[in-house]
Design a protein around this motif. Sequence first.
Motif, PDB file in Angstrom:
ATOM      1  N   SER A  31      24.734  30.324  28.220  1.00 14.57           N
ATOM      2  CA  SER A  31      24.776  31.405  29.085  1.00 14.57           C
ATOM      3  C   SER A  31      25.530  30.997  30.271  1.00 14.57           C
ATOM      4  O   SER A  31      26.054  29.799  30.472  1.00 14.57           O
ATOM      5  CB  SER A  31      23.431  31.751  29.531  1.00 14.57           C
ATOM      6  OG  SER A  31      22.722  30.572  30.224  1.00 14.57           O
ATOM      7  N   SER A  61      24.805  37.141  35.957  1.00 10.20           N
ATOM      8  CA  SER A  61      24.878  36.356  34.667  1.00 10.20           C
ATOM      9  C   SER A  61      25.641  37.283  34.044  1.00 10.20           C
ATOM     10  O   SER A  61      26.051  38.558  34.012  1.00 10.20           O
ATOM     11  CB  SER A  61      23.546  36.467  34.143  1.00 10.20           C
ATOM     12  OG  SER A  61      23.105  37.676  33.623  1.00 10.20           O
ATOM     13  N   ASP A  92      27.435  38.988  30.658  1.00 12.82           N
ATOM     14  CA  ASP A  92      26.973  39.700  29.339  1.00 12.82           C
ATOM     15  C   ASP A  92      28.277  39.701  28.412  1.00 12.82           C
ATOM     16  O   ASP A  92      29.113  40.360  28.665  1.00 12.82           O
ATOM     17  CB  ASP A  92      26.661  41.303  29.546  1.00 12.82           C
ATOM     18  CG  ASP A  92      26.043  41.919  28.368  1.00 12.82           C
ATOM     19  OD1 ASP A  92      26.382  41.757  27.129  1.00 12.82           O
ATOM     20  OD2 ASP A  92      25.555  42.751  28.402  1.00 12.82           O
TER      21      ASP A  92
END
Length: 416
Positions: free
Chosen positions: A170, A182, A184
């Motif tokens: 991630s 974050s 995607d």
Amino acid sequence: MTTVRPLSCPHCGGKEFSFPDKGRCRCLACRSEFLLDETPKPSPARPSGGAGPRRLAALCFLLLLLAGLLYALAPAPAPQPASQPARQRAATPAVTYELQQLALAADPTRDGAPLVLRVRGGLGQKGPAGYVADCYDPRTQAWSEETQRLQDAVGKNAREIRFQAMSDGSLFLVLDKSRLFSFDFAARQWVDARPLLERQPRLAGGVVQIEIGYANEGDALRVMTADGTRRYFYPAVDLAPTYDELRRMVADYRHPQAERRHGFTFARKGAGTSGPQQLIRYAFLDNKTGPRLFGGYLEWDGEGQARHVKRHAHIFRQAHLEATDFFTPDRVYYRASVAWADKEDLIISFRPTPHPDAPSLLQSLDPEDGAIRWTLQCNFDGELVKTADGFYLLQGAKLFRISEGRRPLAEPQRLF
């Protein structure tokens, strides 16, 4: 064809004559004689009056008639847009950004395909203010057609763009130490990750500053709460200890999927020196996305094949560090660092001699036995990432491909 011309006296212009001898002529008006060949020759006869102009006029008429017929048969032209004002026709000025940061990643949703993420920020002097994001696909060698707008302003006191990659693949983004995103990978979009902070009981409603963490702390984000307490937020395991709490829990904390692994580091001959270095392989318990405090450095003393490894006190206390040994005992390195390490590949950066003009080398080793696979002369100063297509190197605003799978390229291929 016989040319016929009128006869006249060359002296008086008379028109009546007698012909006393052959070839001679006598004017009856002035009684002068002259030869017939002495009479002036008239100008060539011009064509008679109307035939030439009439033909030319007829030809012009036919041409005009034909042009009119062609115009009538031609399709009607498409309507043209109205001309724009001169101000609108002027070239659009280039948009400039005062801040820019790039990150290199292996896309887990596309079998590890390489991907470069870019975030740029502007103060509004030459373009809209705020932050925008886009991405670059090294396979197609093209930037995304549309940018994503992340923020409408740039901070005054803190203007920063920082990425942090986690051990599970991630990726997080911190803007101006205040906003958290974050990435995607499936949608190739940044998502607001502030709710992760709000869901943590010890952080809910109290985070005033966000910073990326250090690699030796594991997958932690450093946050400051409203009461002035610094905490280490681990998103994957939902922990937010203080530093003192983190030190106490390092030896005891076990991630549910923790496993014993090998890592690599360089040990110096004496603390803080720039002398020769040895490549060390160490065994440790990998807590994955949980707390980890493998900080500091290792030392080795003695000469040549000396095997003694000195551990610093704060490293020695850690149960996670289980064993160390010299990985390539017959080699020494200078200004060395580990550029990439996993179960299949180990790449190090170093100089072969202490001379300041010695070339900087990037070398691939077998992580099992230390055998040299390949060596490139490359000024390594950036981020090296292993992808499905091979290794890529991001140096500031430059991207290089240095291998195709495990086979090195003859020379690094610059993509931008």
